[in-house]
Each structure stands twice: as C-alpha cells, then as structure tokens.
Design an enzyme around this catalytic site. Sequence first.
Site, PDB file in Angstrom:
ATOM      1  N   THR A  54      35.391  68.762  16.093  1.00 31.06           N
ATOM      2  CA  THR A  54      35.081  67.344  16.326  1.00 31.06           C
ATOM      3  C   THR A  54      35.763  66.420  15.325  1.00 31.06           C
ATOM      4  O   THR A  54      35.590  65.204  15.399  1.00 31.06           O
ATOM      5  CB  THR A  54      33.563  67.107  16.257  1.00 31.06           C
ATOM      6  OG1 THR A  54      33.104  67.453  14.943  1.00 31.06           O
ATOM      7  CG2 THR A  54      32.830  67.935  17.298  1.00 31.06           C
ATOM      8  N   THR A  55      36.473  66.988  14.374  1.00 31.28           N
ATOM      9  CA  THR A  55      37.217  66.186  13.397  1.00 31.28           C
ATOM     10  C   THR A  55      38.657  66.690  13.374  1.00 31.28           C
ATOM     11  O   THR A  55      38.916  67.837  13.749  1.00 31.28           O
ATOM     12  CB  THR A  55      36.627  66.338  11.983  1.00 31.28           C
ATOM     13  OG1 THR A  55      36.750  67.703  11.571  1.00 31.28           O
ATOM     14  CG2 THR A  55      35.175  65.918  11.942  1.00 31.28           C
TER      15      THR A  55
ATOM     16  N   HIS B 184      25.732  72.139  12.559  1.00 31.53           N
ATOM     17  CA  HIS B 184      26.758  72.993  13.155  1.00 31.53           C
ATOM     18  C   HIS B 184      26.907  74.273  12.347  1.00 31.53           C
ATOM     19  O   HIS B 184      27.267  74.231  11.163  1.00 31.53           O
ATOM     20  CB  HIS B 184      28.106  72.263  13.201  1.00 31.53           C
ATOM     21  CG  HIS B 184      28.146  71.173  14.213  1.00 31.53           C
ATOM     22  ND1 HIS B 184      29.039  70.122  14.162  1.00 31.53           N
ATOM     23  CD2 HIS B 184      27.393  70.994  15.334  1.00 31.53           C
ATOM     24  CE1 HIS B 184      28.825  69.330  15.211  1.00 31.53           C
ATOM     25  NE2 HIS B 184      27.828  69.832  15.925  1.00 31.53           N
TER      26      HIS B 184
ATOM     27  N   HIS C 248      27.202  72.973   8.427  1.00 28.49           N
ATOM     28  CA  HIS C 248      27.239  71.607   7.891  1.00 28.49           C
ATOM     29  C   HIS C 248      26.451  70.700   8.825  1.00 28.49           C
ATOM     30  O   HIS C 248      26.079  71.114   9.924  1.00 28.49           O
ATOM     31  CB  HIS C 248      28.696  71.126   7.753  1.00 28.49           C
ATOM     32  CG  HIS C 248      29.437  71.098   9.056  1.00 28.49           C
ATOM     33  ND1 HIS C 248      30.181  72.164   9.515  1.00 28.49           N
ATOM     34  CD2 HIS C 248      29.514  70.154  10.029  1.00 28.49           C
ATOM     35  CE1 HIS C 248      30.692  71.874  10.692  1.00 28.49           C
ATOM     36  NE2 HIS C 248      30.299  70.653  11.047  1.00 28.49           N
TER      37      HIS C 248
ATOM     38  N   GLU D  36      26.516  64.329  17.158  1.00 23.64           N
ATOM     39  CA  GLU D  36      27.842  64.184  17.758  1.00 23.64           C
ATOM     40  C   GLU D  36      27.743  64.340  19.270  1.00 23.64           C
ATOM     41  O   GLU D  36      28.244  63.512  20.019  1.00 23.64           O
ATOM     42  CB  GLU D  36      28.790  65.215  17.164  1.00 23.64           C
ATOM     43  CG  GLU D  36      29.049  64.960  15.701  1.00 23.64           C
ATOM     44  CD  GLU D  36      30.421  65.445  15.301  1.00 23.64           C
ATOM     45  OE1 GLU D  36      31.210  64.622  14.824  1.00 23.64           O
ATOM     46  OE2 GLU D  36      30.705  66.641  15.468  1.00 23.64           O
TER      47      GLU D  36
ATOM     48  N   HIS E 248      31.365  63.694   2.003  1.00 24.39           N
ATOM     49  CA  HIS E 248      31.191  63.336   3.413  1.00 24.39           C
ATOM     50  C   HIS E 248      30.036  64.093   4.044  1.00 24.39           C
ATOM     51  O   HIS E 248      29.379  63.608   4.949  1.00 24.39           O
ATOM     52  CB  HIS E 248      32.461  63.637   4.209  1.00 24.39           C
ATOM     53  CG  HIS E 248      33.648  62.875   3.752  1.00 24.39           C
ATOM     54  ND1 HIS E 248      33.750  61.509   3.926  1.00 24.39           N
ATOM     55  CD2 HIS E 248      34.767  63.259   3.127  1.00 24.39           C
ATOM     56  CE1 HIS E 248      34.894  61.101   3.415  1.00 24.39           C
ATOM     57  NE2 HIS E 248      35.537  62.138   2.918  1.00 24.39           N
TER      58      HIS E 248
ATOM     59  N   HIS F  53      25.921  66.662  10.582  1.00 25.52           N
ATOM     60  CA  HIS F  53      26.451  65.329  10.896  1.00 25.52           C
ATOM     61  C   HIS F  53      25.263  64.393  10.995  1.00 25.52           C
ATOM     62  O   HIS F  53      24.222  64.764  11.531  1.00 25.52           O
ATOM     63  CB  HIS F  53      27.190  65.337  12.237  1.00 25.52           C
ATOM     64  CG  HIS F  53      28.388  66.227  12.236  1.00 25.52           C
ATOM     65  ND1 HIS F  53      29.662  65.765  11.995  1.00 25.52           N
ATOM     66  CD2 HIS F  53      28.500  67.572  12.423  1.00 25.52           C
ATOM     67  CE1 HIS F  53      30.508  66.783  12.052  1.00 25.52           C
ATOM     68  NE2 HIS F  53      29.838  67.891  12.310  1.00 25.52           N
TER      69      HIS F  53
HETATM   70  C1  SG5 Z   1      33.067  68.591   9.395  1.00 30.89           C
HETATM   71  O1  SG5 Z   1      33.375  69.122  10.683  1.00 30.89           O
HETATM   72  C2  SG5 Z   1      33.022  69.705   8.366  1.00 30.89           C
HETATM   73  C3  SG5 Z   1      34.227  70.580   8.432  1.00 30.89           C
HETATM   74  C4  SG5 Z   1      34.451  71.052   9.848  1.00 30.89           C
HETATM   75  C5  SG5 Z   1      34.566  69.872  10.771  1.00 30.89           C
HETATM   76  O2  SG5 Z   1      34.046  67.662   9.046  1.00 30.89           O
HETATM   77  O3  SG5 Z   1      33.074  69.156   7.066  1.00 30.89           O
HETATM   78  C6  SG5 Z   1      31.957  69.113   6.310  1.00 30.89           C
HETATM   79  O4  SG5 Z   1      30.871  69.424   6.701  1.00 30.89           O
HETATM   80  C7  SG5 Z   1      32.197  68.619   4.924  1.00 30.89           C
HETATM   81  C8  SG5 Z   1      32.335  69.699   3.946  1.00 30.89           C
HETATM   82  O5  SG5 Z   1      33.994  71.694   7.576  1.00 30.89           O
HETATM   83  C9  SG5 Z   1      34.745  71.782   6.452  1.00 30.89           C
HETATM   84  O6  SG5 Z   1      35.633  71.035   6.204  1.00 30.89           O
HETATM   85  C10 SG5 Z   1      34.380  72.943   5.573  1.00 30.89           C
HETATM   86  C11 SG5 Z   1      34.649  72.697   4.152  1.00 30.89           C
HETATM   87  O7  SG5 Z   1      35.679  71.760   9.868  1.00 30.89           O
HETATM   88  C12 SG5 Z   1      35.700  73.071  10.063  1.00 30.89           C
HETATM   89  O8  SG5 Z   1      34.752  73.740  10.366  1.00 30.89           O
HETATM   90  C13 SG5 Z   1      37.073  73.614   9.842  1.00 30.89           C
HETATM   91  C14 SG5 Z   1      37.581  74.469  10.894  1.00 30.89           C
HETATM   92  C15 SG5 Z   1      34.777  70.279  12.211  1.00 30.89           C
HETATM   93  O9  SG5 Z   1      33.809  71.247  12.576  1.00 30.89           O
HETATM   94  S1  SG5 Z   1      32.917  70.982  13.794  1.00 30.89           S
HETATM   95  O10 SG5 Z   1      33.765  70.895  14.965  1.00 30.89           O
HETATM   96  O11 SG5 Z   1      31.979  72.065  13.820  1.00 30.89           O
HETATM   97  N1  SG5 Z   1      32.160  69.613  13.630  1.00 30.89           N
HETATM   98 ZN    ZN Z   2      30.399  69.670  12.780  1.00 27.41          ZN
END
Ligand code: SG5
Ligand code: ZN
Length: 258
Positions: free
Chosen positions: A197-198, A119, A94, A106, A64, A96
């Site tokens: 955000t997820t 982020h 990571h 986002e 993803h 988006h």
């Molecule tokens: C993305 O956003 C990140 C999550 C993150 C959420 O879904 O996923 C990825 O980038 C794919 C690996 O990060 C992970 O799952 C780390 C492996 O979730 C977190 O940071 C968990 C607390 C939500 O983060 S966000 O609000 O900054 N977008």
């Molecule tokens: Zn994020």
Amino acid sequence: TGNLWGYGKEDGPSVWHKNYPVAQGDRQSPIDIVPHQASHDPSLGPVVLNYDQCTSIKIANNGHSVVVEFDDSDDRSVIRGGPLDNPYRLKQFHFHWGVKGCHGSEHTVAGNSYASELHLVHWNAVKYTTFGEAATAPDGLAVLGIFLQHHGRFVKAVFFFFFFFLLQGSAADFKGFNPKCLLPSSLHYWTYLGSLTTPPLHESVIWIVVKDPITVSEKQVTCLAGSSEPALGRLLPASGLYLHTFLTQGLYTRNWEF
Ligand code: SG5
Ligand code: ZN
C-alpha cells in the site's frame, strides 16, 4: 531525489504514480471491500496461524509507524491455508492510523473506514530465497489485515504499541511476543490479489483481510492523532474479491505480559 513520497498534498497517493508507475496498475491496494460483491469460493479453507513460538525480535519506530520484526530464518511463525499454497513466514507487523483518530484504516468496508489497521506481513520462503525477492513476485507476500475499532475495552498491548509511537526514532528488544493477542476470535476473511500500500507498491501481496475488527478504547486510538495517513483516494474497485467464512479456534495465549 525523485523517490520521496508521503501523504501530503504534494507527495501524497495521488502523485505516487509519477515515481511509481505501478500505482496505476490493475492489482493495487488498498481497496474498498464491498461485502455483497464478494463471491464465496468454496475451495478456500480456513486460515491457520502458527505464532506460538513467539519469534519476535525487536520493536522500532521510524517516525511514521511502529514495526515489530520477527526472526524469519525458519518456519517457526507462519500463516497457511486460505488462499495460500504453502506456508508464508512472518516478517513483521505494523499499524496504519489516521490524523482524526477514527479513519485510519487503509481498506474500507462498504465505504466505511475503521480507526486503525494492523498488517502482519509474511513471505513465501518456499519459492523465494529472500524477503526482497518475494516482495517483487506475484505470490511473494501474504499480508493479514486486522481492523481496529474503538468503543471497546482498553487493550494494553495496543496501548503499548501506540505509546511506542510517541518515542520517535527509537528501537528496543522485543522478544517473545505472540501477536495472536491482537486478533479477533474468528478469522472470517476476504481475500484478493493486491499490492503493497506504500511505494514501491509492488503487486506482490495476497491480501487476507479479517472481517471482524478487534475493539480498543476510543482514548487509545485518538492518542494517535497527527501520525500517518492511510492511502485514501487510491481506493479502487475490487476485482477478484473473495469472501470466506470459517470459525477459528477461540482465544490465544501469549508470553508477553503488559
Ligand atoms: C508501511 O507499509 C510499513 C512498511 C511496509 C509498507 O509503510 O512501514 C512501517 O510500518 C514503518 C516502519 O514496512 C517497513 O517499511 C518495514 C520497516 O513495507 C513493507 O512491508 C515492505 C515490503 C507496505 O506494507 S503494507 O502493504 O503491508 N501496508
Ligand atoms: Zn501496512
């Protein structure tokens, strides 16, 4: 299971509240940032980033997104200042991005999206003992958001991360990377209290969204087409949004050479 979620018609942001009721909470992210509605808070200082110890460990692609993880066992890589009462440790960053290549951010600014959004996720290790604990606390996380805009120069580091996205399901050692090379030269920011955000959408994030985007070339952004979708449609009116302007210390160095 009842916990599946995604960005499609059946499992997208508009139905996340069925499994995650907090999706209808009052500090959900992302938001549309309307600059002229932000108030200036003179008590807010500059955001200060200490990333020079280069504590990255590995890079992973879960199909993803691409995430770069950092050693967060001590305070070698932290963000402080701005709205934060104490240093927050860098845990991971990571990206988006969107299916069309140009609407992947986002957060939006006055209704306009950027191509992508980076982020950098930090946690409050002064008040909480684990990242997991911090991720459910109202002041547990600080996420620094950086917009990516195209029509700029080819940025090798960004190309590297997006290229890594093509390597589905892979992971690799990635030591000694300083994410400062992914930041614009000024860190003027907006800040507000929001959420992940997820799912699980915990309302635990102090958002610090940098006003100036970094610019990358159009080619390197469109090569992302067909990947993740931002949670558009959940954009809520901003409450308690603050604008702060402060110039930071120029450009940065890093160890990783692409
Ligand atoms: C993305 O956003 C990140 C999550 C993150 C959420 O879904 O996923 C990825 O980038 C794919 C690996 O990060 C992970 O799952 C780390 C492996 O979730 C977190 O940071 C968990 C607390 C939500 O983060 S966000 O609000 O900054 N977008
Ligand atoms: Zn994020």
